[in-house]
Design a protein around this motif. Structure first.
Motif, PDB file in Angstrom:
ATOM      1  N   LEU A  36       0.822  -1.204   0.000  1.00  0.00           N
ATOM      2  CA  LEU A  36       0.000   0.000   0.000  1.00  0.00           C
ATOM      3  C   LEU A  36       0.856   1.254   0.000  1.00  0.00           C
ATOM      4  O   LEU A  36       0.594   2.203  -0.740  1.00  0.00           O
ATOM      5  CB  LEU A  36      -0.932  -0.007   1.222  1.00  0.00           C
ATOM      6  N   LEU A  37       1.899   1.261   0.809  1.00  0.00           N
ATOM      7  CA  LEU A  37       2.781   2.424   0.861  1.00  0.00           C
ATOM      8  C   LEU A  37       3.537   2.608  -0.448  1.00  0.00           C
ATOM      9  O   LEU A  37       3.752   3.745  -0.885  1.00  0.00           O
ATOM     10  CB  LEU A  37       3.752   2.298   2.036  1.00  0.00           C
ATOM     11  N   LYS A  38       3.927   1.522  -1.100  1.00  0.00           N
ATOM     12  CA  LYS A  38       4.579   1.638  -2.406  1.00  0.00           C
ATOM     13  C   LYS A  38       3.625   2.233  -3.436  1.00  0.00           C
ATOM     14  O   LYS A  38       4.009   3.093  -4.226  1.00  0.00           O
ATOM     15  CB  LYS A  38       5.073   0.270  -2.876  1.00  0.00           C
ATOM     16  N   ASN A  39       2.370   1.778  -3.425  1.00  0.00           N
ATOM     17  CA  ASN A  39       1.377   2.322  -4.351  1.00  0.00           C
ATOM     18  C   ASN A  39       1.130   3.800  -4.092  1.00  0.00           C
ATOM     19  O   ASN A  39       1.014   4.593  -5.029  1.00  0.00           O
ATOM     20  CB  ASN A  39       0.065   1.547  -4.257  1.00  0.00           C
ATOM     21  N   ALA A  40       1.037   4.180  -2.821  1.00  0.00           N
ATOM     22  CA  ALA A  40       0.830   5.595  -2.487  1.00  0.00           C
ATOM     23  C   ALA A  40       2.035   6.417  -2.918  1.00  0.00           C
ATOM     24  O   ALA A  40       1.881   7.520  -3.458  1.00  0.00           O
ATOM     25  CB  ALA A  40       0.584   5.749  -0.985  1.00  0.00           C
ATOM     26  N   ASN A  41       3.234   5.897  -2.709  1.00  0.00           N
ATOM     27  CA  ASN A  41       4.441   6.605  -3.116  1.00  0.00           C
ATOM     28  C   ASN A  41       4.478   6.770  -4.629  1.00  0.00           C
ATOM     29  O   ASN A  41       4.814   7.855  -5.130  1.00  0.00           O
ATOM     30  CB  ASN A  41       5.679   5.846  -2.622  1.00  0.00           C
ATOM     31  N   ASP A  42       4.134   5.730  -5.374  1.00  0.00           N
ATOM     32  CA  ASP A  42       4.083   5.828  -6.841  1.00  0.00           C
ATOM     33  C   ASP A  42       3.053   6.863  -7.286  1.00  0.00           C
ATOM     34  O   ASP A  42       3.298   7.642  -8.210  1.00  0.00           O
ATOM     35  CB  ASP A  42       3.754   4.474  -7.458  1.00  0.00           C
ATOM     36  N   PHE A  43       1.894   6.865  -6.636  1.00  0.00           N
ATOM     37  CA  PHE A  43       0.848   7.837  -6.974  1.00  0.00           C
ATOM     38  C   PHE A  43       1.346   9.258  -6.767  1.00  0.00           C
ATOM     39  O   PHE A  43       1.162  10.127  -7.618  1.00  0.00           O
ATOM     40  CB  PHE A  43      -0.401   7.583  -6.118  1.00  0.00           C
ATOM     41  N   PHE A  44       1.980   9.506  -5.631  1.00  0.00           N
ATOM     42  CA  PHE A  44       2.468  10.857  -5.359  1.00  0.00           C
ATOM     43  C   PHE A  44       3.604  11.239  -6.295  1.00  0.00           C
ATOM     44  O   PHE A  44       3.718  12.396  -6.685  1.00  0.00           O
ATOM     45  CB  PHE A  44       2.901  10.996  -3.898  1.00  0.00           C
ATOM     46  N   LYS A  45       4.449  10.282  -6.674  1.00  0.00           N
ATOM     47  CA  LYS A  45       5.522  10.579  -7.629  1.00  0.00           C
ATOM     48  C   LYS A  45       4.950  10.937  -8.986  1.00  0.00           C
ATOM     49  O   LYS A  45       5.414  11.867  -9.639  1.00  0.00           O
ATOM     50  CB  LYS A  45       6.472   9.383  -7.762  1.00  0.00           C
ATOM     51  N   GLU A  46       3.932  10.190  -9.435  1.00  0.00           N
ATOM     52  CA  GLU A  46       3.315  10.442 -10.738  1.00  0.00           C
ATOM     53  C   GLU A  46       2.580  11.775 -10.772  1.00  0.00           C
ATOM     54  O   GLU A  46       2.545  12.437 -11.801  1.00  0.00           O
ATOM     55  CB  GLU A  46       2.332   9.318 -11.086  1.00  0.00           C
ATOM     56  N   ASN A  47       1.983  12.165  -9.672  1.00  0.00           N
ATOM     57  CA  ASN A  47       1.152  13.369  -9.638  1.00  0.00           C
ATOM     58  C   ASN A  47       1.808  14.521  -8.912  1.00  0.00           C
ATOM     59  O   ASN A  47       1.132  15.471  -8.527  1.00  0.00           O
ATOM     60  CB  ASN A  47      -0.194  13.041  -8.984  1.00  0.00           C
ATOM     61  N   ARG A  48       3.100  14.475  -8.713  1.00  0.00           N
ATOM     62  CA  ARG A  48       3.796  15.528  -7.966  1.00  0.00           C
ATOM     63  C   ARG A  48       3.583  16.898  -8.597  1.00  0.00           C
ATOM     64  O   ARG A  48       3.320  17.876  -7.914  1.00  0.00           O
ATOM     65  CB  ARG A  48       5.275  15.215  -7.852  1.00  0.00           C
ATOM     66  N   LYS A  49       3.687  16.975  -9.920  1.00  0.00           N
ATOM     67  CA  LYS A  49       3.518  18.254 -10.619  1.00  0.00           C
ATOM     68  C   LYS A  49       2.115  18.817 -10.379  1.00  0.00           C
ATOM     69  O   LYS A  49       1.960  19.995 -10.044  1.00  0.00           O
ATOM     70  CB  LYS A  49       3.770  18.072 -12.110  1.00  0.00           C
ATOM     71  N   ASN A  50       1.099  17.976 -10.534  1.00  0.00           N
ATOM     72  CA  ASN A  50      -0.280  18.425 -10.330  1.00  0.00           C
ATOM     73  C   ASN A  50      -0.530  18.821  -8.879  1.00  0.00           C
ATOM     74  O   ASN A  50      -1.232  19.802  -8.604  1.00  0.00           O
ATOM     75  CB  ASN A  50      -1.265  17.337 -10.742  1.00  0.00           C
ATOM     76  N   LEU A  51       0.026  18.060  -7.943  1.00  0.00           N
ATOM     77  CA  LEU A  51      -0.157  18.382  -6.524  1.00  0.00           C
ATOM     78  C   LEU A  51       0.514  19.701  -6.172  1.00  0.00           C
ATOM     79  O   LEU A  51      -0.063  20.538  -5.462  1.00  0.00           O
ATOM     80  CB  LEU A  51       0.392  17.258  -5.646  1.00  0.00           C
ATOM     81  N   ASP A  52       1.731  19.910  -6.686  1.00  0.00           N
ATOM     82  CA  ASP A  52       2.420  21.178  -6.429  1.00  0.00           C
ATOM     83  C   ASP A  52       1.654  22.346  -7.033  1.00  0.00           C
ATOM     84  O   ASP A  52       1.515  23.407  -6.407  1.00  0.00           O
ATOM     85  CB  ASP A  52       3.842  21.139  -6.991  1.00  0.00           C
ATOM     86  N   GLU A  53       1.136  22.158  -8.250  1.00  0.00           N
ATOM     87  CA  GLU A  53       0.370  23.216  -8.908  1.00  0.00           C
ATOM     88  C   GLU A  53      -0.902  23.537  -8.126  1.00  0.00           C
ATOM     89  O   GLU A  53      -1.252  24.703  -7.937  1.00  0.00           O
ATOM     90  CB  GLU A  53       0.019  22.765 -10.324  1.00  0.00           C
ATOM     91  N   THR A  54      -1.571  22.506  -7.653  1.00  0.00           N
ATOM     92  CA  THR A  54      -2.796  22.712  -6.875  1.00  0.00           C
ATOM     93  C   THR A  54      -2.493  23.429  -5.567  1.00  0.00           C
ATOM     94  O   THR A  54      -3.210  24.345  -5.169  1.00  0.00           O
ATOM     95  CB  THR A  54      -3.474  21.359  -6.590  1.00  0.00           C
ATOM     96  N   LEU A  55      -1.424  23.011  -4.891  1.00  0.00           N
ATOM     97  CA  LEU A  55      -1.066  23.670  -3.625  1.00  0.00           C
ATOM     98  C   LEU A  55      -0.645  25.118  -3.842  1.00  0.00           C
ATOM     99  O   LEU A  55      -0.914  25.975  -3.001  1.00  0.00           O
ATOM    100  CB  LEU A  55       0.047  22.890  -2.927  1.00  0.00           C
ATOM    101  N   ASN A  56      -0.005  25.409  -4.967  1.00  0.00           N
ATOM    102  CA  ASN A  56       0.380  26.792  -5.266  1.00  0.00           C
ATOM    103  C   ASN A  56      -0.829  27.651  -5.609  1.00  0.00           C
ATOM    104  O   ASN A  56      -0.826  28.861  -5.381  1.00  0.00           O
ATOM    105  CB  ASN A  56       1.400  26.837  -6.405  1.00  0.00           C
ATOM    106  N   ASN A  57      -1.875  27.039  -6.168  1.00  0.00           N
ATOM    107  CA  ASN A  57      -3.066  27.790  -6.578  1.00  0.00           C
ATOM    108  C   ASN A  57      -4.199  27.703  -5.565  1.00  0.00           C
ATOM    109  O   ASN A  57      -5.322  28.062  -5.882  1.00  0.00           O
ATOM    110  CB  ASN A  57      -3.567  27.269  -7.928  1.00  0.00           C
ATOM    111  N   VAL A  58      -3.924  27.232  -4.380  1.00  0.00           N
ATOM    112  CA  VAL A  58      -4.990  27.016  -3.403  1.00  0.00           C
ATOM    113  C   VAL A  58      -5.695  28.336  -3.048  1.00  0.00           C
ATOM    114  O   VAL A  58      -6.916  28.343  -2.842  1.00  0.00           O
ATOM    115  CB  VAL A  58      -4.464  26.276  -2.160  1.00  0.00           C
ATOM    116  N   ASN A  59      -4.977  29.444  -3.017  1.00  0.00           N
ATOM    117  CA  ASN A  59      -5.626  30.718  -2.693  1.00  0.00           C
ATOM    118  C   ASN A  59      -6.617  31.126  -3.764  1.00  0.00           C
ATOM    119  O   ASN A  59      -7.725  31.581  -3.458  1.00  0.00           O
ATOM    120  CB  ASN A  59      -4.575  31.808  -2.488  1.00  0.00           C
ATOM    121  N   SER A  60      -6.246  30.978  -5.027  1.00  0.00           N
ATOM    122  CA  SER A  60      -7.179  31.352  -6.095  1.00  0.00           C
ATOM    123  C   SER A  60      -8.364  30.396  -6.144  1.00  0.00           C
ATOM    124  O   SER A  60      -9.488  30.809  -6.432  1.00  0.00           O
ATOM    125  CB  SER A  60      -6.460  31.380  -7.444  1.00  0.00           C
TER     126      SER A  60
END
Length: 117
Positions: A36-60
Motif C-alpha cells: 500500500l505504501l509503495k502504491n501511495a508513493n508511486d501515486f504521489f511521484k506520478e502526480n507531484r507536478k499536479n499536486l504542487d500546482e494545486t497547492l500553489n493555486n490554493v488561494n485562487s
C-alpha cells in the motif's frame, strides 16, 4: 503407550498455536502495508507536478469557491421568500451556480487514465 494431557500442557499448546497464528497474520499485514505504501508513493511521484500546482493555486481556488458560495448564500438566506414564492428562476439559478461550482472544483483535478497493474 499413554499420552497424558495436563492443563498446563494444553494451555501452552493453545498459546503456541495462537502465537504462530498472530505471527503469520502480522507478516501478511506488514506485507500488505508495504504494498500500500509503495502504491501511495508511486501515486504521489506520478502526480507531484499536479499536486504542487494545486497547492500553489490554493488561494485562487478558495477565493473562486468563496465567490460561488457567497452567490449561493445570497439566495439561501432568503429561503423563506424562495419557498413562499416558489420562483422557478431562482431555483434554476441556484442549481446552475451549484453546477458551476462543481465543474470548477472538478476542473482543478485533471482527469487521468488509470492503468491497472
Amino acid at each position: 503407550m499413554e499420552i497424558k494431557i495436563t492443563a498446563e500442557g494444553l494451555v501452552l499448546f493453545i498459546v503456541a498455536v495462537a502465537v504462530i497464528l498472530i505471527t503469520v497474520y502480522l507478516v501478511k499485514l506488514l506485507k500488505n502495508l508495504i504494498e500500500l505504501l509503495k502504491n501511495a508513493n508511486d501515486f504521489f511521484k506520478e502526480n507531484r507536478k499536479n499536486l504542487d500546482e494545486t497547492l500553489n493555486n490554493v488561494n485562487s481556488i478558495t477565493a473562486s469557491a468563496k465567490n460561488k458560495v457567497d452567490y449561493l448564500d445570497k439566495f439561501l438566506k432568503s429561503s423563506d421568500e424562495v419557498a413562499a414564492s416558489n420562483d422557478f428562476s431562482n431555483i434554476v439559478s441556484i442549481a446552475q451556480a451549484a453546477f458551476d461550482l462543481y465543474d470548477q472544483i472538478k476542473g482543478v483535478f485533471p482527469k487521468k487514465k488509470r492503468h491497472r497493474k
